[in-house]
Design a protein around this motif. Sequence first.
Motif, short mmCIF file in Angstrom:
data_model
loop_
_atom_site.label_atom_id
_atom_site.label_comp_id
_atom_site.label_asym_id
_atom_site.label_seq_id
_atom_site.Cartn_x
_atom_site.Cartn_y
_atom_site.Cartn_z
N THR A 10 42.27 48.26 39.34
CA THR A 10 43.64 48.74 39.52
C THR A 10 44.21 49.22 38.19
O THR A 10 43.68 48.92 37.13
N GLY A 11 45.30 49.95 38.25
CA GLY A 11 45.94 50.46 37.05
C GLY A 11 47.17 51.27 37.40
O GLY A 11 47.41 51.59 38.57
N ASP A 12 47.97 51.59 36.38
CA ASP A 12 49.18 52.37 36.56
C ASP A 12 49.06 53.69 35.82
O ASP A 12 48.38 53.78 34.79
N ASN B 292 47.68 49.21 32.01
CA ASN B 292 47.47 48.03 32.85
C ASN B 292 46.19 48.12 33.69
O ASN B 292 46.19 47.85 34.88
N LEU B 293 45.10 48.46 33.02
CA LEU B 293 43.79 48.54 33.66
C LEU B 293 43.28 47.13 33.94
O LEU B 293 43.28 46.28 33.05
N SER B 294 42.85 46.87 35.17
CA SER B 294 42.45 45.52 35.53
C SER B 294 41.30 45.55 36.53
O SER B 294 41.36 46.22 37.57
N LEU B 295 40.22 44.82 36.21
CA LEU B 295 39.05 44.71 37.08
C LEU B 295 38.98 43.29 37.62
O LEU B 295 38.95 42.32 36.87
N SER B 296 38.93 43.19 38.94
CA SER B 296 38.79 41.86 39.56
C SER B 296 37.41 41.77 40.23
O SER B 296 36.92 42.73 40.82
N THR B 297 36.80 40.60 40.10
CA THR B 297 35.48 40.34 40.67
C THR B 297 35.48 38.96 41.31
O THR B 297 36.34 38.12 41.01
N SER B 298 34.51 38.73 42.17
CA SER B 298 34.45 37.44 42.87
C SER B 298 33.83 36.34 42.04
O SER B 298 33.95 35.16 42.39
N ARG C 248 37.20 33.87 37.41
CA ARG C 248 38.51 33.36 37.82
C ARG C 248 39.65 34.32 37.47
O ARG C 248 40.61 34.45 38.21
N ALA C 249 39.52 34.97 36.34
CA ALA C 249 40.58 35.87 35.89
C ALA C 249 40.06 37.30 35.84
O ALA C 249 38.89 37.55 35.57
N ALA C 250 40.97 38.25 36.10
CA ALA C 250 40.60 39.66 36.03
C ALA C 250 40.43 40.07 34.57
O ALA C 250 41.02 39.48 33.66
N LEU C 251 39.59 41.06 34.35
CA LEU C 251 39.41 41.64 33.02
C LEU C 251 40.37 42.81 32.91
O LEU C 251 40.27 43.77 33.67
N GLY C 252 41.34 42.72 32.00
CA GLY C 252 42.36 43.76 31.96
C GLY C 252 42.71 44.20 30.57
O GLY C 252 42.40 43.52 29.58
N TYR C 253 43.35 45.36 30.48
CA TYR C 253 43.75 45.94 29.20
C TYR C 253 45.15 46.50 29.30
O TYR C 253 45.44 47.34 30.15
#
Length: 267
Positions: free
Chosen positions: A99-101, A212-218, A221-226
């Motif tokens: 996700t991102g804006d 607000n770049l964010s990668l979520s994976t299963s 626990r926390a998303a990897l974001g910038y």
Amino acid sequence: MRTILAVAFAASFASSAVAQTTNVSSLSTTTLPPTSDGKTFTAPTSDLRPQPNPTSSATISNTTALDADGSLQLSGDRTRVYNNLSGLNIAASSLEALTGDYIVNNGGNGGIQSPAFRVYVLDANGRQNELIWESAYNGGYTLGQKDSVQSGDMFWRQIVNQGFDGTGGIGTGSYIMKTLADWGDFLGGTTLGIGVGNGSGAGADFNAIADNLSLSTSDRRAALGYNFAAAAAVPEPGTWALMLLGFGGIGVAMRRQRRAPALLQVA
């Protein structure tokens, strides 16, 4: 006295209004370093190398409307920033969402170009893949208004050095569109990195901002974001001079105030 105080305080806070723009490659390793050419996954130590348009740029500025602490500004044709995640051993099958804006100020060629948000994957066959989100395939946007990449949006695939994955085979027909999670399950392998930039067809007039770049994976626990944040502004030499003058004036005024009662008693 009040005038001198006002000047000094104005000078001391003047730096907060100074526009601060920083080249992406000069920031700390918590932000996205650039790729060497947009096709390989090795982050170089040199500056961004936008191509083929030499007037392209990717900078972080605090003057954007997207985020108060700064955002990534993209202009021109084919500029990318990227972060290498290969050392984290994130399975592609665990991918959930990127996700991102963003805000597009000029849609470039055709008026439909947008920032391209990417996930880089080394598939089970050892091929390097770019999974690419673009607004044109996810409902479009309104110029000058904030929009976002959403969980469940669609991505197309570019197989590095081969071409896009099309309905008529590699490089032919329409793009094959899948969610990021579906691509991860399909490809297997490992996640190499995430990034954002503008594509090779954006054109010289393209201008947009992203954050607000964010990668979520299963499997994490926390998303990897910038969060692209500009460095704190440093006062200009003229601002420092004004501050010193103001504080010097305060000192003179305070000394005069201390002497005033004695003069009155003598009179």
